[in-house]
Structures are given as structure tokens and as C-alpha cells.
Design a protein around this motif. Structure first.
Motif, short mmCIF file in Angstrom:
data_model
loop_
_atom_site.label_atom_id
_atom_site.label_comp_id
_atom_site.label_asym_id
_atom_site.label_seq_id
_atom_site.Cartn_x
_atom_site.Cartn_y
_atom_site.Cartn_z
N PHE A 26 31.91 7.35 -60.19
CA PHE A 26 31.43 7.39 -58.81
C PHE A 26 32.57 7.36 -57.80
O PHE A 26 32.46 7.93 -56.71
CB PHE A 26 30.46 6.24 -58.56
N GLY A 30 33.15 10.16 -55.14
CA GLY A 30 33.36 9.85 -53.73
C GLY A 30 34.49 10.68 -53.13
O GLY A 30 34.41 11.12 -51.97
N PRO A 40 31.51 9.28 -48.05
CA PRO A 40 31.02 8.92 -49.40
C PRO A 40 30.18 7.66 -49.42
O PRO A 40 29.28 7.52 -50.25
CB PRO A 40 32.31 8.75 -50.21
N ILE A 41 30.48 6.71 -48.50
CA ILE A 41 29.68 5.48 -48.47
C ILE A 41 28.25 5.79 -48.03
O ILE A 41 27.29 5.28 -48.59
CB ILE A 41 30.34 4.45 -47.53
N ALA A 44 26.49 7.50 -50.91
CA ALA A 44 26.07 6.54 -51.93
C ALA A 44 24.82 5.79 -51.47
O ALA A 44 23.90 5.54 -52.27
CB ALA A 44 27.20 5.56 -52.23
N LEU A 47 21.89 8.02 -51.85
CA LEU A 47 21.57 8.18 -53.26
C LEU A 47 20.68 7.04 -53.74
O LEU A 47 19.63 7.25 -54.37
CB LEU A 47 22.85 8.24 -54.09
N VAL A 48 21.10 5.82 -53.43
CA VAL A 48 20.34 4.64 -53.87
C VAL A 48 19.01 4.55 -53.12
O VAL A 48 17.96 4.28 -53.73
CB VAL A 48 21.17 3.36 -53.65
#
Length: 377
Positions: A26, A30, A40-41, A44, A47-48
């Protein structure tokens, strides 16, 4: 020759190392997101959130995970026998016949709970039948199972095109698919299961086949680790010469293992055909057979590891769709790259960090109780 790896505690071998591989995957993903100019944060987080942030997302995540549990188990049981079955795609495809035919024949005269056992047996039979020939060729003729299962994937694809276009397609229809099943050929959804936790799955096709996947996981554990057949499978996988020396019938073990593997892959077809589409269409497998290879590798070929690994890939599928919708710069192809990175670090490069971790535990062996592995010549 170099010394073999030290024996590590189970929590390190099956927990810490896969976790480190996943984190690195991951982190690299990123960097890829950063290169295309996105945060990228935030990616992420999307994504979650897309996978677990609301009831419908969870429903889709578990729906995808169901496919991957079946195909992961199929690959894993072959791994234990020293076989690399990469024909899960074709076995699941042909297994779809064992789902569609009982539904087409009995959906108007039987309720779903009587059709369901016939579908389970049918999908297992057709999946096992499609794996039988590569298994026989490996056992009796020495044809490598990797080559034959690859070939059988293509044959299965062509066979299903023929059947759906010329045999199973209803008259007057232009689409290469069967007719829609009546109520007796439709699995109920598991909306009640998530409603216990106050979640509404909305339009997610999360259905009863998820519970069947959990049962299959338990049965695989029983077979591999609690039966004589499982002992023979693991012995043959660890040392074929030892299995032959012990009087085990190697050809029988290979054929039976491949049939079990094919049966598990065939059961994957229940989820999309009877649980979502209510008909059989082209390409309903959707690559789940190949994802099962990564799931089995990440889960260390153990059902307890395969289930969370399947949920992880379900998260990548569902959460990836959310990312591509909210962040147009990250296309669906980028999501495939992220999935590929997870497969790379969790599968092909799964031992990258193991030497360093093993050295650490050897150095502190007095405290951890991990013995250093003796050097081999």
C-alpha cells in the motif's frame, strides 16, 4: 547452499509477515497515486469508506469476498499437494453448468431450499470433472498441471460460448445467456445478517452463498488437517519421494486433490449465477479464479488466512470502484495496478522481508524461544 529459514512463531509467519508485505504494497501504491497528482491519504480513506463505510458497501465487499474464498480454497488445497492449479477460472466457468441446469429444470417446481443442494452438488461435480483431466494427465502421463490447467481455461471459455449461444440461449433472444430463473432458482439475500448490526445492504447481492463459503472453509480445514487423506496430501506436497516410500498411491492422491480443488472452484459459480444474476451469462467468473491464487498465497493456504485475504481483495474491488468515481484521475486501470502490487508483495515477493525477520528472532532466540535453523550443505 544457504541455511534454511528459521522456524518462526505462527503469529509471525501467518500474521506479522503478511501484514508487513501488505503495508509495503500500500505504501508503493500510495507513491503511484502521488505520481498521478492525487492525495494518497484521501485515496486510502475513500478505499476503506467505500468498502466498509456503509451497509451497501459492506454487502458488495462480502459478495466479492465470497467468490475469492471459494477460488482461494481451490488453489490452497492443490498447493498442499504440491500442485499449482491455475485452472480455477475454467473450473468455475464449467461449474456454472452445475448451477444453471438444476435452476432451469427445477426453478418452477421446487423451492430454492430444495434446488440449492442440487446446485451445490452440480457445481462440485462439473468443477471436479473439469479438473479431473489435468489431474489424470499429471498423475499418469507426467503432463505438468500448470500447462494443462491453462489450456483448459481457454477450452472452458470456448465451450461456454458455444453452449450459451447455441444450446442454452432462449429462442428469440440475442443475448448469450440463459433465461432468468424463477423464484425456485434464486438464493435469498443475507440482508438480515447485517441488519443485526443496524446496516442496510441496499442493492448489494450479498447472499446465502457467503455462509456456504464459510462452511466450505471449515470442511477444507477438516480434510487437510484432520483426515488420513489430508495427511497424504500434505505428505505428497512436502516430499513426493517420502509419500512413495511410505506406500502412498501418488497418482490417486494427485487426481483426488485436483478433483477437490475443481469442486471448490466450481462452487464459486453459485454466488454470481444463483445469488446475483439469476441466470448464466458469459464471463460471470470475472477473473476470480486468478485472484484466488493471490488469496491463497496471502492466506498461507490456510482457511483462517484465506477468509481475511478474500475480504481484503473484496475491499479492493468495492473500494476501488469508489475511488475511481470520486477521483477521476485514478482510473479503473490504476486500481488494477494497486491490486497487482498487493499480489506482487503478498505472493511473488512474500519472502522479501522474511530473512531479516528470521535473523531478528534468531538473534533474540533466548527470549523468543525460536531456535536457529542449522546450516545445510
Amino acid at each position: 547452499m544457504s541455511a534454511p529459514y528459521a522456524k518462526l512463531p505462527a503469529w509471525v509467519d501467518f500474521g506479522l509477515i503478511p501484514l508487513i508485505n501488505l503495508i509495503v504494497a500500500f505504501l508503493v501504491a500510495g507513491l503511484v497515486v502521488l505520481l498521478v497528482g492525487e492525495n494518497p491519504i484521501r485515496a486510502a480513506g475513500l478505499l476503506v469508506e467505500g468498502a466498509f463505510g456503509y451497509g451497501e458497501g459492506i454487502g458488495f465487499t462480502l459478495y466479492y469476498a465470497t467468490n475469492f474464498i471459494f477460488t482461494g480454497l481451490a488453489v490452497a488445497i492443490a498447493f498442499h499437494c504440491g500442485l499449482f492449479n491455475i485452472g480455477g477460472e475454467g473450473q468455475a466457468y464449467v461449474g456454472g453448468l452445475g448451477v444453471a441446469l438444476p435452476c432451469l429444470w427445477f426453478d418452477t417446481i421446487l423451492p430454492w431450499y430444495l434446488t440449492f443442494p442440487l446446485v451445490i452438488l452440480g457445481s462440485m461435480f462439473f468443477g471436479a470433472l473439469w479438473a479431473l483431466i489435468p489431474g489424470y494427465l499429471q498423475a499418469k502421463r507426467g503432463s505438468h498441471v500448470v500447462i494443462t490447467t491453462i489450456m483448459f481455461n481457454f477450452i472452458a471459455s470456448s465451450l461456454m460460448v458455444y453452449l450459451l449461444v447455441d444450446v442454452l440461449k432462449p429462442r428469440g433472444s440475442m443475448s448469450p445467456e440463459t433465461r432468468t430463473f424463477e423464484e425456485g432458482g434464486q438464493l435469498p439475500r443475507l440482508d438480515w445478517l447485517l441488519e443485526i448490526f443496524g446496516l442496510n445492504i441496499g442493492g448489494a447481492p450479498f447472499n446465502l452463498s457467503f455462509l456456504l463459503a464459510l462452511v466450505a472453509s471449515f470442511v477444507v480445514w477438516l480434510i487437510v488437517w484432520r483426515t488420513r487423506l489430508g495427511y497424504e496430501i500434505r505428505t505428497r506436497g512436502f516430499s513426493p519421494s517420502a509419500a512413495r516410500y511410505a506406500g502412498m498411491k501418488e497418482a490417486r492422491i494427485i487426481i483426488v486433490t485436483m478433483m477437490l480443488s475443481g469442486a471448490l472452484a466450481g462452487m464459486m459459480a453459485i454466488n454470481p449465477i444463483m445469488g446475483e444474476q439469476y441466470r448464466m451469462q458469459l464471463d460471470f467468473v470475472g477473473g476470480a479464479g486468478f485472484v484466488g491464487i493471490a488469496v491463497a498465497l496471502m492466506g498461507r493456504s490456510h482457511p483462517a488466512g484465506i477468509i481475511p485475504a478474500a475480504i481484503l481483495f473484496g475491499m479492493l474491488y468495492q473500494g476501488g470502484a469508489e475511488i475511481s468515481f470520486e477521483m477521476p484521475q485514478i482510473s479503473r486501470d490504476m486500481i488494477v495496478i494497486i491490486q497487482g502490487l498487493v499480489i506482487l508483495f503478498a505472493g511473488a515477493m512474500e519472502h522479501m522481508f522474511r530473512p531479516a525477520i528470521a535473523s531478528f528472532f534468531i538473534a533474540f532466540g533466548g527470549r523468543s524461544g525460536v531456535p536457529a535453523a542449522p546450516a545445510s550443505e
